[in-house]
Design a protein around this motif. Structure first.
Motif, PDB file in Angstrom:
ATOM      1  N   GLY A 195     -90.576 -10.060 -57.231  1.00 25.37           N
ATOM      2  CA  GLY A 195     -91.555  -9.607 -56.247  1.00 25.37           C
ATOM      3  C   GLY A 195     -92.075  -8.216 -56.546  1.00 25.37           C
ATOM      4  O   GLY A 195     -92.522  -7.516 -55.631  1.00 25.37           O
ATOM      5  N   SER A 224     -95.377  -9.848 -56.938  1.00 25.29           N
ATOM      6  CA  SER A 224     -95.439 -10.062 -55.488  1.00 25.29           C
ATOM      7  C   SER A 224     -96.495 -11.076 -55.087  1.00 25.29           C
ATOM      8  O   SER A 224     -96.410 -11.665 -54.006  1.00 25.29           O
ATOM      9  N   ARG A 231     -90.699 -16.436 -57.062  1.00 22.20           N
ATOM     10  CA  ARG A 231     -89.887 -15.238 -56.826  1.00 22.20           C
ATOM     11  C   ARG A 231     -88.409 -15.583 -56.700  1.00 22.20           C
ATOM     12  O   ARG A 231     -87.553 -14.875 -57.235  1.00 22.20           O
ATOM     13  N   THR A 260     -83.793  -8.031 -51.717  1.00 21.93           N
ATOM     14  CA  THR A 260     -84.549  -8.209 -50.471  1.00 21.93           C
ATOM     15  C   THR A 260     -85.731  -9.142 -50.676  1.00 21.93           C
ATOM     16  O   THR A 260     -86.005 -10.016 -49.841  1.00 21.93           O
ATOM     17  N   ARG A 261     -86.421  -8.997 -51.801  1.00 23.82           N
ATOM     18  CA  ARG A 261     -87.582  -9.865 -52.040  1.00 23.82           C
ATOM     19  C   ARG A 261     -87.134 -11.292 -52.352  1.00 23.82           C
ATOM     20  O   ARG A 261     -87.868 -12.245 -52.077  1.00 23.82           O
TER      21      ARG A 261
END
Length: 447
Positions: A195, A224, A231, A260-261
């Motif tokens: 991402g 992203s 992802r 987190t992504r």
């Protein structure tokens, strides 16, 4: 054995039985397909055909009312109701190996660096693998010299350890990762940019990683703007490549930016599959997938003769809230956490590590007794200064009132200079401790 491996590879390439279903509806990146009941299972892939004769790769993410739910790896332009969904080889398998070192690939294992085709390994590996059995894997190894003073002294990293870097946006996570990649002792490096901003990919590879760092690295990129499946798959591929190099006996440094992504991508997939949103709109599958991913890193199996995976995972904390659900879950899984503080970054000190909030779970065992005394004394004085900072700033504290507070005031600017380090500046662990010991000795108050 080589002949057996070659035969196995040829068998894997044999064509499989093809099934065709019919696309009944599309919403966002998700398709509903009739006619593939008891053919597709969760995680299988197939292709959606378009009205223009093209094909879009999809993955099965669930089922609803007797129909298969597919999510696409690309946009669905040209896919219409009544188009066919065609099954293919139903397992995601790739052939990573040492020939991938020095290359940049996408989440599907395709080269994107313009350097020609990849030199693949001898056998295929699935993207999802269980970690080594808890009672059958080695313990963490010796201390790893990272060349970063704040890490080697206050938050040490051992071979096979998993460390999280927790920070908000723009606080120096990527630069810190580049320092690990440049300076840490490892045979190979696997970097997952999950991402990431498309603009920053080449900057990271060319400026931060550099030619020498890239030569011993495999970089997996999913930007992203790519769909959530790409992802998520970039994170899975990162661990798959690291496991293959580990099984070849290499000590692998795995760097992932960011977990987190990966969790956000899994949130999109879970919600599309009909999961109920729970904590901060994350569905339950997110908190099931996180340990499955992170536990794959770490020491290798006992007695295998293979290597280990030392891993650094970055966690992008939402609004600098270090207690948000993903940060809290990851912190409980990993073997330590490094907190980057925006206030410290705003003061111009990089890496912007908050010593008092950062913890390595390999302490005190990875330091010698003398090193632990030095680190303990420096950390204690830093804590005293932090507690008294407001009174010192207002002039309410009078020097001579407390010897430890006086020592903390004297140490503060010296410790700040000690922790400040450029990304091209490498410091060996012995030199780091000699420098820190000298700072404390000059205070004249050592215990």
């Amino acid at each position: 054995m080589r002949a057996l491996a070659t035969l196995s590879a040829e068998i894997e390439r044999l064509p499989t039985l093809t099934w065709r279903g019919e696309i009944r509806s599309a919403a966002g990146m998700t398709l509903e397909v009739d006619g593939l009941q008891r053919v597709l299972s969760v995680g299988d892939k197939c292709h959606a055909e378009t009205v223009r004769g093209g094909r879009v790769l999809c993955e099965t993410i669930g089922f609803r009312n007797g129909r298969s739910l597919l999510m696409a790896f690309d946009n669905l332009d040209g896919v219409a109701e009544g188009c066919a969904a065609v099954t293919d080889d139903t397992a995601f398998t790739l052939r990573p190996g040492a020939g991938w070192l020095g290359r940049v690939v996408d989440a599907l294992g395709q080269p994107i660096d313009g350097q020609g085709p990849l030199r693949n390994g001898e056998h295929a590996r699935p993207l999802r693998q269980p970690p080594p059995a808890a009672c059958g894997r080695r313990r963490v190894g010796a201390k790893l010299d990272t060349g970063i003073r704040v890490i080697d002294s206050f938050v040490p990293l051992c071979r096979g350890q998993r460390l999280g870097v927790f920070a908000g946006s723009g606080v120096g996570k990527s630069t810190l990762l580049s320092m690990f990649a440049r300076h840490a002792e490892a045979d190979a490096i696997v970097i997952g940019l999950v991402g990431e901003r498309g603009r920053e990919v080449r900057e990271f590879i060319q400026d931060d990683l550099g030619p020498e760092g890239l030569a011993r690295s495999v970089v997996i990129v999913a930007t992203s703007d790519e769909p959530p499946l790409m992802r998520r798959q970039a994170a899975l591929l990162t661990l798959t490549v690291a496991e293959e190099l580990r099984d070849q006996g290499l000590h692998v440094l795995c760097l992932m930016d960011s977990v987190t992504r990966f969790a956000m991508a899994q949130r999109e997939i879970g919600l599309a599959a009909g999961e109920p949103p729970t904590s901060k709109s994350y569905p339950p599958s997110v908190f099931a997938e996180l340990p499955r991913l992170l536990e794959r890193a770490g020491p290798g199996p006992e007695g295998s003769g293979g290597g280990d995976i030392t891993a650094i995972f970055t966690v992008l904390v939402d609004g600098d809230d270090h207690d948000e659900p993903i940060a809290d879950a990851v912190r409980g899984i990993l073997d330590g956490h490094l907190v980057l503080d925006r206030r410290i970054a705003e003061q111009g000190r990089y890496p912007a590590v908050n010593l008092l909030r950062s913890v390595s779970r390999t302490l005190p065992g990875c330091h010698s007794a003398a090193e632990n005394r030095v680190v303990g004394r420096a950390r204690a004085l830093a804590a005293i200064h932090d507690n008294m900072a407001e009174m010192i700033r207002l002039g309410a504290y009078k020097r001579g009132t407390d010897p430890d507070t006086d020592a903390a005031i004297d140490l503060h600017p010296r410790l700040d200079a000690f922790l400040r380090q450029g990304k091209d500046d490498r410091s060996s662990s012995p030199a780091t401790f000699a420098q820190l010991d000298a700072l404390l000795a000059n205070l004249g108050d050592r215990t």
